[in-house]
Design a protein around this motif. Structure first.
Motif, PDB file in Angstrom:
ATOM      1  N   LYS A   1      -1.473   9.305  -9.734  1.00  0.00           N
ATOM      2  CA  LYS A   1      -2.734   8.635  -9.351  1.00  0.00           C
ATOM      3  C   LYS A   1      -3.002   8.771  -7.845  1.00  0.00           C
ATOM      4  CE  LYS A   1      -1.306   4.878 -11.662  1.00  0.00           C
ATOM      5  NZ  LYS A   1      -0.225   5.309 -12.535  1.00  0.00           N
ATOM      6  N   ARG A   2      -3.265   9.985  -7.438  1.00  0.00           N
ATOM      7  CA  ARG A   2      -3.503  10.247  -6.016  1.00  0.00           C
ATOM      8  C   ARG A   2      -4.682   9.425  -5.485  1.00  0.00           C
ATOM      9  NH1 ARG A   2      -4.747  16.170  -3.326  1.00  0.00           N
ATOM     10  NH2 ARG A   2      -2.711  16.740  -4.134  1.00  0.00           N
ATOM     11  N   ALA A   3      -5.705   9.259  -6.316  1.00  0.00           N
ATOM     12  CA  ALA A   3      -6.899   8.521  -5.876  1.00  0.00           C
ATOM     13  C   ALA A   3      -6.563   7.066  -5.513  1.00  0.00           C
ATOM     14  CB  ALA A   3      -7.966   8.559  -6.968  1.00  0.00           C
ATOM     15  N   ASP A   4      -5.618   6.454  -6.234  1.00  0.00           N
ATOM     16  CA  ASP A   4      -5.224   5.071  -5.920  1.00  0.00           C
ATOM     17  C   ASP A   4      -4.486   5.016  -4.583  1.00  0.00           C
ATOM     18  OD1 ASP A   4      -6.303   4.504  -8.332  1.00  0.00           O
ATOM     19  OD2 ASP A   4      -4.426   3.921  -9.336  1.00  0.00           O
ATOM     20  N   TYR A   5      -3.646   5.998  -4.364  1.00  0.00           N
ATOM     21  CA  TYR A   5      -2.933   6.089  -3.080  1.00  0.00           C
ATOM     22  C   TYR A   5      -3.931   6.200  -1.935  1.00  0.00           C
ATOM     23  CZ  TYR A   5      -0.783   8.961   0.678  1.00  0.00           C
ATOM     24  OH  TYR A   5      -0.387   9.493   1.882  1.00  0.00           O
ATOM     25  N   ILE A   6      -4.915   7.068  -2.101  1.00  0.00           N
ATOM     26  CA  ILE A   6      -5.922   7.265  -1.048  1.00  0.00           C
ATOM     27  C   ILE A   6      -6.689   5.961  -0.805  1.00  0.00           C
ATOM     28  CG2 ILE A   6      -8.057   8.490  -0.451  1.00  0.00           C
ATOM     29  CD1 ILE A   6      -6.928  10.866  -2.177  1.00  0.00           C
ATOM     30  N   ALA A   7      -7.101   5.304  -1.889  1.00  0.00           N
ATOM     31  CA  ALA A   7      -7.874   4.057  -1.758  1.00  0.00           C
ATOM     32  C   ALA A   7      -7.066   2.993  -1.011  1.00  0.00           C
ATOM     33  CB  ALA A   7      -8.284   3.556  -3.140  1.00  0.00           C
ATOM     34  N   ASN A   8      -5.776   2.885  -1.315  1.00  0.00           N
ATOM     35  CA  ASN A   8      -4.951   1.858  -0.668  1.00  0.00           C
ATOM     36  C   ASN A   8      -4.535   2.236   0.741  1.00  0.00           C
ATOM     37  OD1 ASN A   8      -5.153   0.244  -2.883  1.00  0.00           O
ATOM     38  ND2 ASN A   8      -3.203   0.878  -3.789  1.00  0.00           N
TER      39      ASN A   8
ATOM     40  N   ASN B   1       0.816  -1.219   0.000  1.00  0.00           N
ATOM     41  CA  ASN B   1       0.000   0.000   0.000  1.00  0.00           C
ATOM     42  C   ASN B   1       0.851   1.270   0.000  1.00  0.00           C
ATOM     43  OD1 ASN B   1      -2.741  -1.300   0.343  1.00  0.00           O
ATOM     44  ND2 ASN B   1      -1.612  -2.182   2.069  1.00  0.00           N
ATOM     45  N   ILE B   2       1.895   1.249   0.846  1.00  0.00           N
ATOM     46  CA  ILE B   2       2.873   2.336   0.826  1.00  0.00           C
ATOM     47  C   ILE B   2       4.245   1.670   0.736  1.00  0.00           C
ATOM     48  CG2 ILE B   2       3.824   4.339   2.046  1.00  0.00           C
ATOM     49  CD1 ILE B   2       1.132   4.672   3.443  1.00  0.00           C
ATOM     50  N   ASP B   3       4.991   2.014  -0.293  1.00  0.00           N
ATOM     51  CA  ASP B   3       6.252   1.327  -0.559  1.00  0.00           C
ATOM     52  C   ASP B   3       7.363   1.752   0.389  1.00  0.00           C
ATOM     53  OD1 ASP B   3       5.943   3.805  -2.316  1.00  0.00           O
ATOM     54  OD2 ASP B   3       8.107   3.435  -2.382  1.00  0.00           O
ATOM     55  N   ALA B   4       8.353   0.858   0.550  1.00  0.00           N
ATOM     56  CA  ALA B   4       9.428   1.050   1.525  1.00  0.00           C
ATOM     57  C   ALA B   4      10.271   2.294   1.238  1.00  0.00           C
ATOM     58  CB  ALA B   4      10.329  -0.189   1.544  1.00  0.00           C
ATOM     59  N   LEU B   5      10.571   2.553  -0.025  1.00  0.00           N
ATOM     60  CA  LEU B   5      11.425   3.703  -0.340  1.00  0.00           C
ATOM     61  C   LEU B   5      10.720   5.016   0.005  1.00  0.00           C
ATOM     62  CD1 LEU B   5      14.106   4.733  -1.414  1.00  0.00           C
ATOM     63  CD2 LEU B   5      13.138   4.681  -3.735  1.00  0.00           C
ATOM     64  N   THR B   6       9.433   5.082  -0.295  1.00  0.00           N
ATOM     65  CA  THR B   6       8.661   6.280   0.067  1.00  0.00           C
ATOM     66  C   THR B   6       8.661   6.476   1.577  1.00  0.00           C
ATOM     67  OG1 THR B   6       7.235   6.163  -1.884  1.00  0.00           O
ATOM     68  CG2 THR B   6       6.351   7.332   0.017  1.00  0.00           C
TER      69      THR B   6
ATOM     70  N   TYR C   1       4.275   9.764  -4.670  1.00  0.00           N
ATOM     71  CA  TYR C   1       4.604   9.887  -6.089  1.00  0.00           C
ATOM     72  C   TYR C   1       5.502   8.774  -6.636  1.00  0.00           C
ATOM     73  CZ  TYR C   1       4.055  12.595 -10.304  1.00  0.00           C
ATOM     74  OH  TYR C   1       3.658  13.014 -11.542  1.00  0.00           O
ATOM     75  N   LEU C   2       6.423   8.253  -5.813  1.00  0.00           N
ATOM     76  CA  LEU C   2       7.338   7.202  -6.292  1.00  0.00           C
ATOM     77  C   LEU C   2       6.560   5.977  -6.763  1.00  0.00           C
ATOM     78  CD1 LEU C   2      10.232   7.239  -3.672  1.00  0.00           C
ATOM     79  CD2 LEU C   2      10.282   8.076  -6.031  1.00  0.00           C
ATOM     80  N   LYS C   3       5.504   5.632  -6.041  1.00  0.00           N
ATOM     81  CA  LYS C   3       4.730   4.435  -6.380  1.00  0.00           C
ATOM     82  C   LYS C   3       3.514   4.756  -7.248  1.00  0.00           C
ATOM     83  CE  LYS C   3       2.069   0.661  -4.294  1.00  0.00           C
ATOM     84  NZ  LYS C   3       2.687  -0.525  -4.907  1.00  0.00           N
TER      85      LYS C   3
ATOM     86  N   PHE D   1     -18.690   8.026   5.153  1.00  0.00           N
ATOM     87  CA  PHE D   1     -17.587   8.776   5.738  1.00  0.00           C
ATOM     88  C   PHE D   1     -16.324   8.619   4.886  1.00  0.00           C
ATOM     89  CE2 PHE D   1     -13.714   7.609   8.157  1.00  0.00           C
ATOM     90  CZ  PHE D   1     -13.222   8.884   8.338  1.00  0.00           C
ATOM     91  N   LYS D   2     -16.018   7.381   4.515  1.00  0.00           N
ATOM     92  CA  LYS D   2     -14.806   7.131   3.720  1.00  0.00           C
ATOM     93  C   LYS D   2     -14.867   7.847   2.368  1.00  0.00           C
ATOM     94  CE  LYS D   2     -12.942   2.715   5.337  1.00  0.00           C
ATOM     95  NZ  LYS D   2     -12.610   1.337   4.899  1.00  0.00           N
ATOM     96  N   GLU D   3     -16.051   7.832   1.775  1.00  0.00           N
ATOM     97  CA  GLU D   3     -16.233   8.531   0.492  1.00  0.00           C
ATOM     98  C   GLU D   3     -15.929  10.024   0.634  1.00  0.00           C
ATOM     99  OE1 GLU D   3     -20.159   8.235  -1.392  1.00  0.00           O
ATOM    100  OE2 GLU D   3     -19.963   6.059  -1.140  1.00  0.00           O
ATOM    101  N   GLN D   4     -16.518  10.623   1.668  1.00  0.00           N
ATOM    102  CA  GLN D   4     -16.345  12.074   1.862  1.00  0.00           C
ATOM    103  C   GLN D   4     -14.901  12.436   2.220  1.00  0.00           C
ATOM    104  OE1 GLN D   4     -19.261  14.116   4.399  1.00  0.00           O
ATOM    105  NE2 GLN D   4     -20.759  12.555   3.878  1.00  0.00           N
ATOM    106  N   PHE D   5     -14.298  11.585   3.050  1.00  0.00           N
ATOM    107  CA  PHE D   5     -12.911  11.840   3.447  1.00  0.00           C
ATOM    108  C   PHE D   5     -11.991  11.705   2.229  1.00  0.00           C
ATOM    109  CE2 PHE D   5      -8.735  10.918   5.104  1.00  0.00           C
ATOM    110  CZ  PHE D   5      -8.641  11.656   6.273  1.00  0.00           C
ATOM    111  N   SER D   6     -12.216  10.655   1.442  1.00  0.00           N
ATOM    112  CA  SER D   6     -11.400  10.436   0.231  1.00  0.00           C
ATOM    113  C   SER D   6     -11.560  11.602  -0.743  1.00  0.00           C
ATOM    114  CB  SER D   6     -11.805   9.127  -0.460  1.00  0.00           C
ATOM    115  OG  SER D   6     -11.544   8.028   0.386  1.00  0.00           O
ATOM    116  N   ALA D   7     -12.795  12.108  -0.850  1.00  0.00           N
ATOM    117  CA  ALA D   7     -13.041  13.237  -1.761  1.00  0.00           C
ATOM    118  C   ALA D   7     -12.303  14.488  -1.281  1.00  0.00           C
ATOM    119  CB  ALA D   7     -14.542  13.506  -1.854  1.00  0.00           C
TER     120      ALA D   7
END
Ligand code: MN
Length: 245
Positions: free
Chosen positions: A224-231, A66-71, A218-220, A158-164
């Motif tokens: 695609k910020r939305a994918d980062y948020i979802a993961n 979900n969040i890579d080691a280098l980041t 950004y490294l991973k 809640f998750k929808e609104q927070f993600s938005a």
């Protein structure tokens, strides 16, 4: 020769000034009087506020994929470490008088840009990293879940609104869930501002925060910020969030 004379002069002058500054008690009970007039660390109000970087409770690679080691490594050892160093430098250089982090943020609007931005960065990242954990994330439970449902209708809403809020923050900033006297609210802040700032649009006790600076993903994820948020939801430590209620 001239240097020695000058040094002696300075020494004599300093001694005389000190005697004047602390007055006659020094002659009567030396050490005790000095201790009384020269505050040391730990005595009332002398030690400057010092931000610290809390140790991570997991390895850099623990939040993969979900969040890579280098980041994680760069985020913690470079970005967060720099915020902590820079805010402490600013506190010392500018003689910032606030004694606690709460006091510091209560006066955020009066701080220099360096103090404000780096103080926010120091605090926000401690808060962010301690809200993450390795392994499967569960979901809000108990009083926290009740408050979320009451405020947003359901956990999913809640998750929808927070993600938005996180996705639509233009440029660098954060999304937050705050507790405003029992009502939960979602907001986002620019830069390293947070809901503890005296001039925050939405104020309250932060329960959850998401870093949407590009350095956080950004490294991973690149653009695609939305994918980062979802993961990111997969690594939220809801136990920590609950304790903040
Ligand atoms: Mn960050």
């Amino acid at each position: 020769m001239e240097t020695n004379t000058r040094r002696d002069f300075i020494k004599t002058t300093l001694t005389a000034s000190l005697a004047v500054a602390i007055g006659s008690p020094v002659l009567l009970n030396g050490g005790a009087a000095l201790a009384a007039v020269i505050p040391t660390e730990g005595t009332t109000g002398f030690a400057p506020l010092k931000f610290t970087q809390k140790p991570l409770k997991y390895a850099f690679n623990a939040l993969e994929p979900n969040i890579d080691a280098l980041t994680m490594d760069i985020h913690y050892t470079k970005h967060h470490a720099a915020y902590v160093k820079n805010v402490n430098d600013a506190i010392a250089a500018e003689n910032i008088p606030y004694k606690t982090e709460a006091d510091f943020f209560n006066n955020a609007s009066k701080l220099s840009a360096k103090a404000r931005n780096n103080g926010g960065g120091a605090w926000n990242h401690n808060f962010f990293f301690e809200t993450l954990k390795a392994g499967a994330s569960t979901g809000p439970e108990g009083k926290l879940k009740d408050a979320i449902v009451k405020s947003f209708g359901s956990v999913d809403k809640f998750k929808e609104q927070f993600s938005a809020a996180a996705a639509s923050r233009f440029g660098s900033g954060w999304a937050w869930l705050v507790n405003d006297k029992g009502t939960l609210k979602i907001c986002s802040t620019a830069n390293q501002d947070n809901p503890l700032f005296d001039n925050a649009e939405v104020k309250g006790v932060p329960l959850l925060g998401l870093d949407v600076w590009e350095h956080a993903y950004y490294l991973k994820y690149q653009n695609k910020r939305a994918d980062y948020i979802a993961n990111w939801w997969n690594v939220v430590d809801w136990g920590v969030v609950s304790k903040r209620m």
